[in-house]
Design a protein around this motif. Structure first.
Motif, mmCIF file in Angstrom:
data_model
loop_
_atom_site.group_PDB
_atom_site.id
_atom_site.type_symbol
_atom_site.label_atom_id
_atom_site.label_comp_id
_atom_site.label_asym_id
_atom_site.label_seq_id
_atom_site.Cartn_x
_atom_site.Cartn_y
_atom_site.Cartn_z
ATOM 1 N N GLY A 80 0.797 -1.215 0.000
ATOM 2 C CA GLY A 80 0.000 0.000 0.000
ATOM 3 C C GLY A 80 0.833 1.269 0.000
ATOM 4 N N ALA A 81 1.910 1.291 0.784
ATOM 5 C CA ALA A 81 2.773 2.473 0.814
ATOM 6 C C ALA A 81 3.469 2.675 -0.523
ATOM 7 C CB ALA A 81 3.795 2.348 1.935
ATOM 8 N N LEU A 82 3.889 1.586 -1.156
ATOM 9 C CA LEU A 82 4.520 1.699 -2.471
ATOM 10 C C LEU A 82 3.514 2.196 -3.502
ATOM 11 C CD1 LEU A 82 6.875 1.326 -4.399
ATOM 12 C CD2 LEU A 82 6.283 -1.105 -4.582
ATOM 13 N N GLY A 83 2.264 1.719 -3.400
ATOM 14 C CA GLY A 83 1.235 2.205 -4.311
ATOM 15 C C GLY A 83 1.014 3.699 -4.175
ATOM 16 N N ALA A 84 1.067 4.210 -2.935
ATOM 17 C CA ALA A 84 0.926 5.648 -2.717
ATOM 18 C C ALA A 84 2.100 6.408 -3.315
ATOM 19 C CB ALA A 84 0.802 5.932 -1.223
ATOM 20 N N LEU A 85 3.312 5.870 -3.123
ATOM 21 C CA LEU A 85 4.495 6.511 -3.690
ATOM 22 C C LEU A 85 4.433 6.520 -5.216
ATOM 23 C CD1 LEU A 85 7.376 7.641 -3.714
ATOM 24 C CD2 LEU A 85 8.222 5.313 -3.330
ATOM 25 N N ARG A 86 4.074 5.388 -5.803
ATOM 26 C CA ARG A 86 4.054 5.311 -7.265
ATOM 27 C C ARG A 86 2.917 6.132 -7.861
ATOM 28 N NH1 ARG A 86 5.279 -0.467 -9.777
ATOM 29 N NH2 ARG A 86 5.627 0.931 -11.557
ATOM 30 N N THR A 87 1.839 6.322 -7.100
ATOM 31 C CA THR A 87 0.784 7.231 -7.547
ATOM 32 C C THR A 87 1.339 8.645 -7.671
ATOM 33 O OG1 THR A 87 -0.995 5.894 -6.581
ATOM 34 C CG2 THR A 87 -1.464 8.224 -6.961
ATOM 35 N N ARG A 88 2.072 9.090 -6.648
ATOM 36 C CA ARG A 88 2.676 10.410 -6.695
ATOM 37 C C ARG A 88 3.710 10.502 -7.825
ATOM 38 N NH1 ARG A 88 2.352 13.763 -2.094
ATOM 39 N NH2 ARG A 88 0.120 13.870 -1.617
ATOM 40 N N GLU A 89 4.475 9.440 -8.012
ATOM 41 C CA GLU A 89 5.455 9.449 -9.096
ATOM 42 C C GLU A 89 4.765 9.594 -10.449
ATOM 43 O OE1 GLU A 89 9.301 6.943 -7.464
ATOM 44 O OE2 GLU A 89 7.693 5.823 -8.443
ATOM 45 N N MET A 90 3.639 8.918 -10.613
ATOM 46 C CA MET A 90 2.893 9.029 -11.867
ATOM 47 C C MET A 90 2.392 10.454 -12.073
ATOM 48 S SD MET A 90 1.742 7.253 -14.549
ATOM 49 C CE MET A 90 1.963 8.677 -15.625
ATOM 50 N N GLU A 91 1.952 11.095 -11.003
ATOM 51 C CA GLU A 91 1.498 12.484 -11.113
ATOM 52 C C GLU A 91 2.651 13.393 -11.520
ATOM 53 O OE1 GLU A 91 -0.236 13.358 -7.349
ATOM 54 O OE2 GLU A 91 -2.114 12.297 -7.779
ATOM 55 N N GLN A 92 3.816 13.189 -10.929
ATOM 56 C CA GLN A 92 4.971 13.998 -11.313
ATOM 57 C C GLN A 92 5.365 13.733 -12.758
ATOM 58 O OE1 GLN A 92 4.803 16.219 -8.566
ATOM 59 N NE2 GLN A 92 6.931 16.384 -9.188
ATOM 60 N N ALA A 93 5.326 12.465 -13.168
ATOM 61 C CA ALA A 93 5.628 12.131 -14.558
ATOM 62 C C ALA A 93 4.630 12.783 -15.502
ATOM 63 C CB ALA A 93 5.621 10.607 -14.738
ATOM 64 N N ALA A 94 3.356 12.819 -15.097
ATOM 65 C CA ALA A 94 2.326 13.449 -15.918
ATOM 66 C C ALA A 94 2.539 14.957 -16.009
ATOM 67 C CB ALA A 94 0.943 13.140 -15.346
ATOM 68 N N ARG A 95 3.025 15.570 -14.943
ATOM 69 C CA ARG A 95 3.326 17.001 -15.000
ATOM 70 C C ARG A 95 4.402 17.285 -16.040
ATOM 71 N NH1 ARG A 95 2.415 16.766 -9.225
ATOM 72 N NH2 ARG A 95 0.669 18.133 -8.666
ATOM 73 N N GLU A 96 5.405 16.406 -16.111
ATOM 74 C CA GLU A 96 6.460 16.604 -17.115
ATOM 75 C C GLU A 96 5.902 16.523 -18.531
ATOM 76 O OE1 GLU A 96 9.517 17.490 -16.770
ATOM 77 O OE2 GLU A 96 9.836 17.255 -14.616
ATOM 78 N N LEU A 97 4.873 15.701 -18.719
ATOM 79 C CA LEU A 97 4.283 15.506 -20.049
ATOM 80 C C LEU A 97 3.045 16.361 -20.263
ATOM 81 C CD1 LEU A 97 4.571 11.612 -20.249
ATOM 82 C CD2 LEU A 97 6.086 13.307 -21.290
ATOM 83 N N ASP A 98 2.623 17.090 -19.236
ATOM 84 C CA ASP A 98 1.420 17.918 -19.306
ATOM 85 C C ASP A 98 0.214 17.095 -19.750
ATOM 86 O OD1 ASP A 98 0.150 20.390 -18.904
ATOM 87 O OD2 ASP A 98 0.209 20.844 -21.045
ATOM 88 N N CYS A 99 0.059 15.924 -19.139
ATOM 89 C CA CYS A 99 -1.074 15.067 -19.477
ATOM 90 C C CYS A 99 -1.878 14.765 -18.221
ATOM 91 C CB CYS A 99 -0.617 13.774 -20.153
ATOM 92 S SG CYS A 99 0.379 12.685 -19.118
ATOM 93 N N ASP A 100 -3.131 14.384 -18.414
ATOM 94 C CA ASP A 100 -4.001 14.020 -17.304
ATOM 95 C C ASP A 100 -3.856 12.530 -17.005
ATOM 96 O OD1 ASP A 100 -4.892 16.634 -17.449
ATOM 97 O OD2 ASP A 100 -6.695 16.145 -18.579
#
Length: 795
Positions: A80-100
């Motif tokens: 569960g903690a890794l899932g929370a971390l990877r969720t945030r990582e995906m959001e940061q990755a999406a910011r770099e790509l300007d995608c939803d």
């Protein structure tokens, strides 16, 4: 609260000129592309970067899991903690790509979760729930309204079953999304115009697609570099991939890709993926359902947008064109014919919002905010400080907090360009999830964000701003056991012990839920005396701290530089594992971990004599230890360990026992130099793993010492395993090694590289690809008994 260095770093990486260019680039296209995958980091980032930045398309990444079943090279977060971390990582990755991002799976407690590796799509669908997954994909299509859908992987043998399931669901949901009979709580039907499959192989060190990719019907060509940064789109994709830090993503590209091949399902060869699609407002004006009045307005707006884009980087020239486009689009939206609105209203509303954002950027709006404490418990409060400025083109600037239910805001002070708000969480405010279901690149995320409104040339425009740190509502009462598990050998006479509990509950309000016949009570503020019955059966027993019958939670702060700090919380009972366990006597163990497992901790809890070794220890006298245990992935994580390989080999030849836990080929594992004698790790990993945790295990060397003492390993020790048997099995090894077990998934050839051992000189090397570390975390009895055998000394 972010410190000054973090703020400076963020400011430096977010130049206004790039924000302006990105805002203008959104105005090029009215096309939405959905890129669907199973895990964070599945996205084809270079292609997404080109579609978004090079072509101006809106991109939505749809992800079915949070990646909680994967590995973590950064630290101890698991499940569960890794899932929370990877969720945030995906959001940061999406910011770099300007995608939803549209999350299909809602976290580890959801039926659609990352349960580890799978080899079959249909089996994965059965485990997730085929109807549920497809229904959520239908909802994603109807909500996001993609014109184009591109899954990340093929549904072919040799590919990860999660990937295959997501591709199957993405395809099967297309027809249902367009079916007016299929009800999704009022979401209107939507027709996906084009469904593409990747026409490239998904083979890697993990997968080896058994069949070739489908024929190429069109290629996405990035025929130029990004104008504002001067780098290729594939390199920008790697900026995004580097955000998936827990998975070791991000590569320096010496030969960036510039094209991506696709296969149009049910279609013919094309020149471009937008063939037969409206790509601009001018194209929409040609629609048969568009009225002449709306068509004229759309053409005028498009001309103004084209001129604004061409005027970059001259802000003074850009703003007048945008100021003409905005009211024209507002007017067009007000008089849309119904048939036209059903197909295209969402495009115009989004374009209106994007023009507003571009106007804010052209006006050089600066918005900075700070929050005293982003972590609120019910009844708690915090202060948000906002400072802003802009050029003179914006008038009557207003900033409004947007808060979720249960949170209230109050303005404390307002000066020119400076506002302070108080946030208060009600006593009954529900605890927030660390698994948000949507992420918006244009801001508006989290339980609290801010909306800025202003007058620009007589038009009211608005946009959202996220806080630099996401507000979280966390439970007020917490309790954290110093050790989350106790090993209770059945042969021990101990039935009473003291465990340490760190908590914030008044001693008189602290209670415990215990199994029948057990008791627990506080003997000091932090010491809890636990008593087990005289006769205890084998099994796992839970001691759960409570207040008013409500469980306390354990809070884990996840804080890495590449993601905003977050708090993961869970119910955390003390687990007492009662089992038949014997330990090797007079065995001194040195443990070398890479931070990716808790094996050293578990050995200490078992009662073994274990020391955690640092670089100086590795370079020093190893003869003081009988056994060295190398944790998973450790050779890849620790340069000092790699440098000590020859020294460790001498330790073995002089009589020591070396136990290495599983490694990937890329984890600093040199087949000829890392182990004392050659061992080659199988690749791709899909062919060298056993995903069924109940797969039958055959003992090949029933008389071998490692399987007979101090615990006799039998069928019961292979029962109750979680997730899978093992991965990264050895494929080849020196003749000195003996394979001790054989195991395989149903219908596949037996794998014998899961546990091998060799006498080398006076010592021994044992290598196992069984996921013992995970079984220990899950308190699987057989894993403890087997580990106790594997760490015994050679002499």
């Amino acid at each position: 609260m972010l410190d000054d260095r973090e703020r400076l770093s963020r400011q430096k990486s977010d130049p206004a000129i790039i924000r302006l260019h990105r805002a203008l680039s959104r105005l090029k296209s009215v096309v939405t592309v959905m890129h669907s995958g199973a895990h964070p980091d599945d996205e084809q980032s270079g292609m997404v970067a080109y579609l978004r930045y090079g072509r101006g398309m809106r991109v939505v990444v749809t992800c079915s899991t949070r990646g909680e079943g994967g590995q973590n090279i950064l630290g101890p977060e698991r499940q569960g903690a890794l899932g929370a971390l990877r969720t945030r990582e995906m959001e940061q990755a999406a910011r770099e790509l300007d995608c939803d991002v549209h999350w299909v799976g809602h976290g580890p407690e959801d039926p659609i979760f990352d349960f580890g590796f799978s080899k079959n799509g249909e089996e994965t669908l059965a485990r997730w729930g085929e109807y549920l997954l497809i229904d959520r994909m239908v909802r994603a299509y109807r909500r996001e309204k993609p014109d184009i859908v591109i899954p990340t992987f093929l549904d072919v043998p040799g590919q990860h079953g999660h990937h295959r399931a997501m591709t199957l669901a993405a395809k099967r949901a297309v027809a249902l999304a367009a079916d007016p009979v299929y009800d999704c709580d009022g979401l209107a039907p939507w027709t996906v115009s084009k469904f593409y499959l990747p026409a490239w192989s998904g083979a890697s060190d993990a997968y080896d697609d058994e069949v070739p990719p489908p024929p190429v019907t069109v290629s996405v060509h990035a025929d130029h570099d990004d104008v504002v940064t001067g780098v290729s789109y594939d390199e920008i994709g790697q900026w995004s991939r580097a955000c998936h830090h827990s998975q070791g993503m991000g590569q320096w590209l010496y030969r960036p890709k510039s094209h991506w091949d696709l296969h149009l399902q049910g279609g013919q060869d094309e020149i471009d993926i937008t063939d037969n699609l409206p790509t601009s407002l001018s194209d929409l004006a040609k629609s048969g359902t568009c009225s002449p009045e709306v068509a004229t307005l759309l053409k005028t707006v498009q001309l103004a947008l084209d001129r604004a884009i061409a005027a970059f980087p001259d802000r003074d020239a850009i703003r007048p064109f945008l100021s003409r486009a905005y009211p024209g689009l507002v007017q067009a939206i007000a008089i849309l014919p119904d048939d036209f609105a059903a197909l295209h209203l969402h495009r115009l509303v989004r374009k209106k919002h994007e023009i507003a954002i571009a106007l804010f950027e052209a006006a050089q709006v600066k918005f900075n905010s700070a929050i005293d404490n982003p972590f609120l418990h019910p009844g708690g409060h915090t202060i948000i400080d906002i400072r802003f400025s802009s050029s003179s083109e914006l008038k009557n600037i207003e900033i409004v907090p947007i808060v979720c239910d249960g949170i209230s805001s109050q303005m404390l002070s307002s000066d020119k360009g400076h506002i302070r708000f108080a946030l208060v969480a009600n006593e009954d405010t529900p605890v927030g999830s660390v698994y948000p279901r949507l992420f918006y690149a244009n801001h508006g995320n989290g339980p609290v964000y801010f909306r800025m409104r202003a007058l620009c040339d007589g038009q009211t425009i608005e946009r959202n701003f996220d806080l630099p740190e996401t507000v979280q509502i966390v439970p007020a009462f917490e309790g954290h056991w110093a050790d989350d598990a106790v090993i209770l050998p059945l042969s021990s006479s101990t039935r009473k012990w003291v465990a340490a509990l760190d908590h914030n509950v008044a001693r008189g309000e602290l209670g415990f839920k215990t199994p029948v016949g057990w008791s627990a009570g506080a003997i000091s503020d932090t010491e809890i005396e636990i008593t087990a019955p005289a006769r205890v059966s084998a099994g796992v027993y839970h001691i759960l701290p409570v207040r008013d019958d409500l469980p306390l939670v354990t809070k884990t702060v996840i804080d890495y530089p590449h993601v905003s700090k977050l708090v993961y919380h869970r119910r955390d009972p003390l687990r007492v594992l009662a089992l038949d366990l014997a330990l090797p006597q007079n065995t001194r163990i040195g443990y070398v971990g890479g931070g990716s497992d808790n094996v050293g901790v578990w050995m200490a809890r078992m009662g073994l004599d274990v020391s955690i070794l640092d670089a100086d220890d590795l370079a020093g006298d190893l003869s003081k230890y009988d056994t060295l245990v190398i944790g998973i992935l450790a050779f890849g994580m620790r340069a000092d360990l790699r440098a000590s390989a020859a020294h460790i080999h001498q330790f073995v030849r002089r009589g020591g026992h070396l136990l290495t836990l599983y490694h990937r080929p890329k984890d600093g594992w040199d087949s000829a130099a890392t182990p004392p004698l050659p061992i080659t790790i199988g690749s791709p990993s899909l062919r060298w793993r056993v995903t069924d945790p109940d797969a039958p295990v055959k003992i090949l060397q029933p008389d071998h010492a490692l399987l007979n003492g101090p615990n006799k390993i039998g069928p019961d020790d292979w029962a109750g395993w979680d997730k899978e048997r093992g991965l990264y099995f050895a494929a080849q090894w020196d003749d000195a090694y003996q394979a001790l077990i054989s195991v395989s998934d149903a219908g596949e050839a037996p794998l014998t590289g899961g546990l091998i051992s060799a006498e080398i000189g006076l010592g021994r090397h044992t290598h196992t690809s069984l996921i013992l570390h995970h079984q220990l975390d899950k308190c699987v009895p057989g894993a403890f008994r087997l580990l106790a055998n594997l760490v015994q000394g050679q002499r």
